[in-house]
Design a protein around this motif. Sequence first.
Motif, PDB file in Angstrom:
ATOM      1  N   GLY A 171       0.775  -1.234   0.000  1.00 32.17           N
ATOM      2  CA  GLY A 171       0.000   0.000   0.000  1.00 32.17           C
ATOM      3  C   GLY A 171       0.806   1.282   0.000  1.00 32.17           C
ATOM      4  O   GLY A 171       0.228   2.369   0.107  1.00 32.17           O
ATOM      5  N   HIS A 172       2.137   1.170  -0.154  1.00 30.97           N
ATOM      6  CA  HIS A 172       2.988   2.365  -0.122  1.00 30.97           C
ATOM      7  C   HIS A 172       3.835   2.441  -1.392  1.00 30.97           C
ATOM      8  O   HIS A 172       4.309   1.415  -1.890  1.00 30.97           O
TER       9      HIS A 172
ATOM     10  N   ALA B 224      11.320  -3.626   5.715  1.00 30.48           N
ATOM     11  CA  ALA B 224      11.605  -2.895   6.950  1.00 30.48           C
ATOM     12  C   ALA B 224      10.673  -1.706   7.118  1.00 30.48           C
ATOM     13  O   ALA B 224      10.129  -1.460   8.210  1.00 30.48           O
ATOM     14  N   ILE B 225      10.466  -0.957   6.058  1.00 30.66           N
ATOM     15  CA  ILE B 225       9.634   0.244   6.145  1.00 30.66           C
ATOM     16  C   ILE B 225       8.176  -0.118   6.361  1.00 30.66           C
ATOM     17  O   ILE B 225       7.479   0.505   7.174  1.00 30.66           O
ATOM     18  N   SER B 226       7.700  -1.144   5.669  1.00 30.42           N
ATOM     19  CA  SER B 226       6.314  -1.571   5.860  1.00 30.42           C
ATOM     20  C   SER B 226       6.083  -1.998   7.305  1.00 30.42           C
ATOM     21  O   SER B 226       5.058  -1.659   7.912  1.00 30.42           O
TER      22      SER B 226
ATOM     23  N   ALA C   6      17.024   2.647   0.136  1.00 28.73           N
ATOM     24  CA  ALA C   6      16.189   2.353   1.302  1.00 28.73           C
ATOM     25  C   ALA C   6      16.060   3.569   2.218  1.00 28.73           C
ATOM     26  O   ALA C   6      14.963   3.863   2.730  1.00 28.73           O
ATOM     27  N   MET C   7      17.144   4.281   2.409  1.00 25.35           N
ATOM     28  CA  MET C   7      17.092   5.469   3.266  1.00 25.35           C
ATOM     29  C   MET C   7      16.215   6.560   2.648  1.00 25.35           C
ATOM     30  O   MET C   7      15.475   7.256   3.356  1.00 25.35           O
ATOM     31  N   ALA C   8      16.277   6.689   1.323  1.00 30.48           N
ATOM     32  CA  ALA C   8      15.411   7.659   0.651  1.00 30.48           C
ATOM     33  C   ALA C   8      13.951   7.287   0.821  1.00 30.48           C
ATOM     34  O   ALA C   8      13.088   8.143   1.055  1.00 30.48           O
TER      35      ALA C   8
ATOM     36  N   LEU D 208       8.655   8.132   3.316  1.00 30.33           N
ATOM     37  CA  LEU D 208       7.467   7.574   3.962  1.00 30.33           C
ATOM     38  C   LEU D 208       7.443   7.808   5.470  1.00 30.33           C
ATOM     39  O   LEU D 208       6.551   7.329   6.160  1.00 30.33           O
ATOM     40  N   ARG D 209       8.451   8.538   5.953  1.00 31.46           N
ATOM     41  CA  ARG D 209       8.521   8.921   7.369  1.00 31.46           C
ATOM     42  C   ARG D 209       8.513   7.695   8.292  1.00 31.46           C
ATOM     43  O   ARG D 209       7.772   7.625   9.262  1.00 31.46           O
TER      44      ARG D 209
END
Length: 280
Positions: A81-82, A127-129, A152-154, A159-160
């Motif tokens: 979803g992102h 990781a972000i999800s 990944a850092m970007a 996505l905060r």
Amino acid sequence: MKMAEATPHIGGALNWARARIAVVDARILLRHVLQCSAARLAAYPEARLEAPEWAEFRSLVERREAGEPVAYLTGEREFFGHPFIVTPAVLIPRPDTELLVELALAHFGDKPHTRVLDLGTGSGALAISLALELPQADVVAVDRSREALWVAMANAARLRASISFVLGDWFSSLGDDHYQLIVANPPYIAAADPHLDEGDVRFEPSTALVAGPDGLDDLAAIAAQAPRHLEPGGWLFMEHGFDQAAAVRGLLTDGGFSSIASWKDLAGIERVSGGQWRGR
């Protein structure tokens, strides 16, 4: 004086592209060029493209016709979803990998302060999800590719998501750190697999795809090393190939895991295997 060539309208541009690439790809690429929604594309088929838009669209269609993945052409792919930035430095996130997120949430959704480790993070999709779904979790993402970590850092900034990033080969840079949950989508394709010469994977980084003669080298390394970094009661979940579930369950058994199981993806294929570490 030579007259400037007339540019096509949206409908004409799509008709031109359909003869060269899949219609769904053509629509995605034209939306990318026009920076518009699918609804707007459908509502105004008579709208005429500007000359720079037509030139860019033709270039993208030709590159797609030559095989370049749509995600690399647009620089983006949706996952859980992102929207994630993707470049040729990372694998393109795929829907099958969302199973790893779903399993993690099923086991740890009621444990908000979980320490999570994502091995081989690539674009950071996993990781972000997880960081967004478990905002109180302590999430660490590892990759051996500096270029992948930049992507990944970007994505995390975009996505905060609050994540710690570590440059290293699997567990090599983690010292004695321990986690309740480890997830991994490591390379798992055999070096001689003919699929490496087909489709999108031709353009993806081989170091994120290939893992030895049978595709099990990295899965074996993670299964063997993970116990030294798991808290008692912690879980390890690993994505693998369509025919590797039994072999991965064997690796987990050899590693001393219990409650070992495999879970099926949307196509009914055993795509993720995992186990619980109860300590020695």
